[in-house]
Design a protein around this motif. Structure first.
Motif, short mmCIF file in Angstrom:
data_model
loop_
_atom_site.label_atom_id
_atom_site.label_comp_id
_atom_site.label_asym_id
_atom_site.label_seq_id
_atom_site.Cartn_x
_atom_site.Cartn_y
_atom_site.Cartn_z
N ARG A 75 -18.27 -27.70 9.13
CA ARG A 75 -17.32 -27.51 8.55
C ARG A 75 -16.13 -26.31 9.26
NH1 ARG A 75 -19.10 -25.77 2.31
NH2 ARG A 75 -19.37 -28.18 2.86
N ALA A 76 -17.05 -25.32 9.69
CA ALA A 76 -16.56 -23.89 10.48
C ALA A 76 -15.11 -24.46 11.82
CB ALA A 76 -17.32 -22.62 11.07
N LEU A 77 -15.78 -25.64 12.32
CA LEU A 77 -15.44 -25.98 13.48
C LEU A 77 -13.69 -26.19 12.87
CD1 LEU A 77 -18.27 -27.77 15.17
CD2 LEU A 77 -16.52 -25.51 16.17
N ARG A 78 -13.92 -27.21 11.49
CA ARG A 78 -13.11 -27.81 10.46
C ARG A 78 -11.48 -27.11 10.52
NH1 ARG A 78 -16.74 -31.70 9.55
NH2 ARG A 78 -16.01 -33.92 10.75
N ARG A 79 -12.33 -25.90 10.12
CA ARG A 79 -12.02 -24.65 9.21
C ARG A 79 -10.80 -23.72 10.51
NH1 ARG A 79 -15.79 -22.59 4.48
NH2 ARG A 79 -15.10 -24.52 3.18
N GLY A 80 -12.02 -23.84 11.18
CA GLY A 80 -11.02 -23.03 12.51
C GLY A 80 -9.83 -23.92 13.02
N ALA A 81 -10.20 -24.74 12.89
CA ALA A 81 -9.14 -25.79 13.96
C ALA A 81 -7.97 -25.33 13.23
CB ALA A 81 -9.70 -27.20 14.47
N ALA A 82 -7.82 -26.42 11.76
CA ALA A 82 -7.02 -25.85 10.42
C ALA A 82 -6.72 -24.95 10.67
CB ALA A 82 -7.77 -27.05 9.60
N THR A 83 -7.25 -23.60 11.12
CA THR A 83 -5.82 -22.30 10.97
C THR A 83 -5.13 -22.08 11.88
OG1 THR A 83 -8.49 -21.12 10.10
CG2 THR A 83 -6.83 -19.89 10.90
N GLY A 84 -5.66 -22.21 13.42
CA GLY A 84 -5.15 -22.53 14.50
C GLY A 84 -3.31 -23.66 14.16
N VAL A 85 -3.80 -24.76 13.58
CA VAL A 85 -2.12 -25.62 13.32
C VAL A 85 -1.90 -25.18 13.11
CG1 VAL A 85 -1.81 -28.35 12.91
CG2 VAL A 85 -4.18 -27.23 14.07
N ALA A 86 -2.27 -23.90 11.43
CA ALA A 86 -1.24 -23.56 10.36
C ALA A 86 -0.66 -22.49 10.82
CB ALA A 86 -2.16 -23.39 9.25
N LEU A 87 -0.92 -21.91 11.94
CA LEU A 87 -0.68 -20.74 12.25
C LEU A 87 1.04 -21.04 12.88
CD1 LEU A 87 -3.29 -18.33 12.64
CD2 LEU A 87 -2.03 -18.04 11.15
N PHE A 88 0.77 -22.01 13.94
CA PHE A 88 1.17 -22.69 14.69
C PHE A 88 2.28 -23.27 14.44
CE2 PHE A 88 3.10 -25.66 17.12
CZ PHE A 88 3.11 -25.31 18.45
N PHE A 89 2.06 -24.01 12.96
CA PHE A 89 3.48 -24.48 12.67
C PHE A 89 4.46 -23.41 11.77
CE2 PHE A 89 1.75 -28.19 13.20
CZ PHE A 89 2.78 -29.65 13.30
N ALA A 90 3.66 -22.27 11.47
CA ALA A 90 4.04 -21.26 10.47
C ALA A 90 5.01 -20.47 11.60
CB ALA A 90 3.04 -20.20 10.15
N ALA A 91 4.69 -20.10 12.49
CA ALA A 91 5.32 -19.63 13.66
C ALA A 91 6.95 -20.75 13.94
CB ALA A 91 5.01 -18.77 14.66
N LEU A 92 6.11 -22.02 13.61
CA LEU A 92 7.19 -23.04 14.50
C LEU A 92 8.25 -23.21 13.04
CD1 LEU A 92 8.41 -25.49 17.20
CD2 LEU A 92 6.96 -26.46 15.05
N VAL A 93 8.29 -23.35 12.27
CA VAL A 93 8.88 -22.90 11.04
C VAL A 93 9.80 -21.56 11.11
CG1 VAL A 93 9.51 -23.02 8.06
CG2 VAL A 93 8.24 -24.82 10.00
N LEU A 94 9.31 -20.71 11.07
CA LEU A 94 10.41 -19.34 10.55
C LEU A 94 11.00 -19.01 12.47
CD1 LEU A 94 6.76 -17.30 9.71
CD2 LEU A 94 8.84 -18.08 8.02
N PHE A 95 10.54 -19.87 13.13
CA PHE A 95 11.57 -19.76 14.86
C PHE A 95 13.00 -20.14 14.64
CE2 PHE A 95 13.83 -21.45 17.97
CZ PHE A 95 14.13 -20.41 18.70
N ALA A 96 13.67 -21.26 13.43
CA ALA A 96 14.71 -21.50 12.95
C ALA A 96 15.22 -19.92 12.13
CB ALA A 96 14.74 -22.20 11.70
N PRO A 97 15.25 -19.59 11.54
CA PRO A 97 16.04 -18.52 10.95
C PRO A 97 16.11 -17.07 12.01
CG PRO A 97 13.52 -18.88 9.23
CD PRO A 97 13.61 -19.05 10.54
N VAL A 98 15.42 -16.91 12.13
CA VAL A 98 15.17 -16.09 13.57
C VAL A 98 15.44 -16.18 14.41
CG1 VAL A 98 13.26 -14.42 15.18
CG2 VAL A 98 13.04 -15.12 13.02
N SER A 99 15.53 -17.50 15.32
CA SER A 99 16.43 -17.96 16.34
C SER A 99 18.28 -18.25 16.46
CB SER A 99 15.77 -18.99 17.13
OG SER A 99 16.07 -19.94 16.32
N GLY A 100 18.57 -18.01 14.82
CA GLY A 100 19.95 -18.40 14.65
C GLY A 100 20.14 -19.88 14.86
N ALA A 101 18.72 -20.88 15.21
CA ALA A 101 19.46 -21.86 14.52
C ALA A 101 20.04 -22.46 13.45
CB ALA A 101 18.36 -23.16 15.09
N LEU A 102 19.67 -22.04 12.25
CA LEU A 102 20.24 -22.29 11.39
C LEU A 102 22.00 -22.00 10.92
CD1 LEU A 102 17.20 -21.52 9.08
CD2 LEU A 102 17.84 -24.62 9.65
#
Length: 713
Positions: A75-102
């Motif tokens: 359970r701890a391994l799955r939660r840790g992996a899910a946390t890492g993936v969630a943080l990565f996608f959060a950064a990827l999504v937030l890159f759009a307004p920061v970069s001026g792509a939108l």
């Protein structure tokens, strides 16, 4: 607590989760640390510190979870992996307004490298939510990356090659990780089925072995005493009393096997036999059931020698090795021939040969000739785990069970490499056909890894050779300076090496990687090239091949270790069930002895005269004790009581379980016992009831006063 219980119940799955996340940690170290240190900063968007921290935290979480994986539960391994993936996608999504792509204010080629490195996160997504989440995450990632590229000015050759190889890395690792988890669950399920089967078999063997010990315990001495009491006359009173005293003493004997060597010494001393014990360093310690069987057989062998061999020399020799033991009891007495043993005597068949036969890995043999003495050999060998094939010879972690994922990865490989090759033919070189020729070499070498083709060893060697030759051709034909985009064929060849590793040739794959990297370094030394670009392409290739090979080897090793773990679990379960069943069987026997034979023989030994009722009682007890080791699955209380009543009225009753190791349903055995009970009450002189093997046309057969009847079920 629930996680701990699940982890303990699914050891292969837990080990696979740990291996996958450890591989992700390795990928983070190589890809993030090494490549980030030399990443080309030119043209990158200036990111705010919080977004850099968010992106870094995604990699850091996977690194920490991977390093701590050996100590974490599922359970701890799955939660840790899910946390890492969630943080990565959060950064990827937030890159759009920061970069001026939108807003259209960004510039081309500005997507940060860290956001295009998704292979490790694809594995983490599979760990967190299975293959579906892994593939879904990959699709979402590639869509966002392509969107950002287009909004920020379009694709360069470097960006196209980078994203194509990153997509292939994610797809390949999704397939491998999903296959590894599926295989681990199958191994756990198989181990569970094997453990359940072992429990059933262990209980069955425990009951059979206990009955064999019952046969030894009520062997000739006790049965002879009861037979003598049944045929009592005033002239045989003294002999009957003497036999009854010896039999009663046997019933009261201590049968603890906590120190079987000391009991062996005592037996040898009582029989006047010389004892010799030879043990190797780290000698095997036999299980309780083995020691018990050895003591039963030895006691009977020495007893037979004392009573029948005449004046002679006796010896007991015990040899204990690292995985087996041999106990030899010998005398130079008068000996005997096999034909001279009466069929009804139980000493040799049950107490010696039978006691060892009922122990897994045990054998017993009695050899004798008239005037040349007797030798009894008791052997037991611990079941070997068996040597599994090494990684190089073990069938690899083939993807037959993940055909959809493997098909998607194959299509992606062909599509992405074709796209990059076509782009290279337009932008990299004047010889437009050269990238297409290199593509043909890559695709042919990849086709050679298909497991359906013959001669796997030759094919895999040919694959590596062709891939290396193709890389060499690409390096020679590509104009300087070499960039990540123009060297697209090197990561492509790396995926071919991953396929070689999956064909159980990890060493060959690593050798191919070393050759390719050596050619890249030689090219960099002899021709101009940007160090940042060369290091990037080399690290991407090395990371892909290294992680793929690591997971391939881990899957094979996992299979080996899980099989060994399953064998140990099966052995432990079998032994536990054996002990429980044997203890229950012996407790029932002890109760029967206390209620029947013990008190009766004690009265006979004290000199009580036997009238007709007493002699009938002796016949009934003798038959009841014989039922204990002959009737087996016919030991139904109501049937045994009916047999006892029949014997007291003079009927010769024999109940036999002849089904052997065949599986007889409890309901069938109960129905047969009820059927026999009715017929037994009708017998006047003789009754023989037999439970037959399952492969016979009928389930049971009886002989009632010379009239045969069968039970079909």
């Amino acid at each position: 607590m629930a996680d701990s219980g699940r982890s303990q119940g699914h050891p292969a799955e837990l080990a696979t989760l740990r291996i996958l996340l450890l591989g992700v940690a390795v990928a983070v170290i190589f890809s993030a640390v090494v490549t980030s240190a030399v990443a080309d900063p030119r043209g990158r968007v200036e990111l705010p510190g919080w977004l850099v921290a968010l992106t870094t935290s995604a990699f850091a979480v996977l690194l920490v979870v991977g390093v701590a994986a050996p100590w974490l539960g599922a359970r701890a391994l799955r939660r840790g992996a899910a946390t890492g993936v969630a943080l990565f996608f959060a950064a990827l999504v937030l890159f759009a307004p920061v970069s001026g792509a939108l807003t259209g204010t960004g510039s081309g080629g500005t997507l940060p490298w860290a956001l295009t490195t998704f292979g490790g996160f694809a594995v983490a997504a599979v760990v967190a939510g299975g293959a579906r989440l892994g593939w879904t995450s990959t699709v979402v990632w590639v869509c966002l990356v392509v969107l950002y590229r287009l909004l920020l000015g379009g694709y360069s050759m470097i960006g196209l090659a980078n994203d194509a190889q990153a997509l292939m890395t994610a797809a390949a690792l999704c397939v491998i990780a999903a296959h590894a988890l599926r295989t681990s669950r199958e191994l756990d399920a198989a181990a569970g089925r094997a453990e359940q089967f072992a429990a059933e078999q262990g209980a069955a063997r425990g009951r059979l072995a206990a009955r064999a010990r019952v046969a030894a315990f009520v062997h000739d001495e006790v049965l002879a005493a009861l037979r003598g009491a049944a045929e009592y006359t005033p002239d045989t009173a003294t002999a009957v009393q003497s036999q009854a005293r010896r039999a009663a003493a046997m019933i009261d004997a201590d049968r603890d096997v906590s120190d079987w060597i000391e009991q062996l010494r005592a037996m040898a001393a009582d029989a006047g036999a010389d004892l010799q014990i030879n043990c190797v360093p780290q000698a095997l310690v036999p299980r309780r059931d083995v020691a018990e069987a050895m003591l039963i057989a030895t006691r009977q062998a020495l007893d037979n020698s004392v009573r029948h061999a005449g004046p002679c020399r006796r010896s007991v020799r015990l040899e204990v090795g690292g995985s087996d033991l041999l106990l030899r009891i010998a005398d130079d007495g008068i000996g005997f021939s096999a034909e001279s043993i009466r069929p009804g005597r139980m000493g040799v068949t049950a107490s010696i040969v039978g006691a060892m036969r009922d122990v897994a890995g045990g054998t017993g043999r009695v050899t004798s000739e008239p005037k040349h003495g007797t030798t009894v050999e008791l052997r037991w060998a611990e079941a070997s785990d068996g040597e599994d094939d090494d990684v190089a010879g073990t069938p690899g972690p083939t993807l037959d069970g993940d055909r959809v994922g493997a098909f998607v990865a194959t299509v992606l490989f062909v599509a992405t490499q074709t796209l990059v090759a076509v782009a290279a033919s337009v932008t990299v070189t004047d010889s437009w056909w050269m990238p297409l020729l290199i593509l043909a070499g890559i695709l042919v070498s990849a086709a050679l890894t298909l497991p359906s083709l013959p001669a796997p060893t030759i094919r895999n060697v040919a694959t590596v050779v062709l891939a290396c030759v193709t890389v060499l051709l690409g390096l020679l034909a590509t104009p300087a300076p070499l960039t990540y985009g123009s060297a697209w064929f090197l990561p492509a060849a790396g995926f071919v090496l991953v396929a070689v590793a999956l064909n159980a040739r990890p060493v060959l794959a690593i050798c191919g990687l070393v050759v390719m990297l050596a050619m890249l370094l030689t090219h960099a030394a002899l021709r101009d090239g940007e160090a940042v670009q060369l290091v990037s392409v080399g690290v991407r290739t090395a990371t892909t091949v290294g992680l793929g090979t690591l997971l391939s080897v881990a899957i094979v090793r996992l299979r080996r270790s899980t099989r060994a773990l399953a064998r140990r679990a099966v052995t432990a379960t079998e032994q536990r069930e054996w002990d429980a069943a044997a203890r229950h069987e012996l407790e029932d026997h002890a109760a029967a002895m206390d209620d029947l034979a013990g008190p009766f023989l004690s009265r006979v030994a004290a000199g009580h005269a036997l009238d007709a009722a007493g002699r009938a009682r002796a016949r009934g007890i003798e038959g009841r004790l014989r039922d204990g080791y002959r009737a087996g699955r016919l030991l139904d209380p109501a049937l045994i009581d009916a047999a006892m009543r029949a014997r007291t009225r003079g009927v010769d009753v024999v109940l036999l379980d002849d089904a052997g190791d065949g599986r007889v349903e409890p309901a069938t055995a109960t129905a047969v016992a009820a059927w026999m009970r009715v017929l037994l009450d009708e017998a006047d002189n003789r009754f023989v009831g037999r439970l037959l093997p399952p492969d016979r046309p009928w389930a049971a057969q009886v002989l009632v006063d010379d009239r045969a009847q069968t039970y079909h079920g």
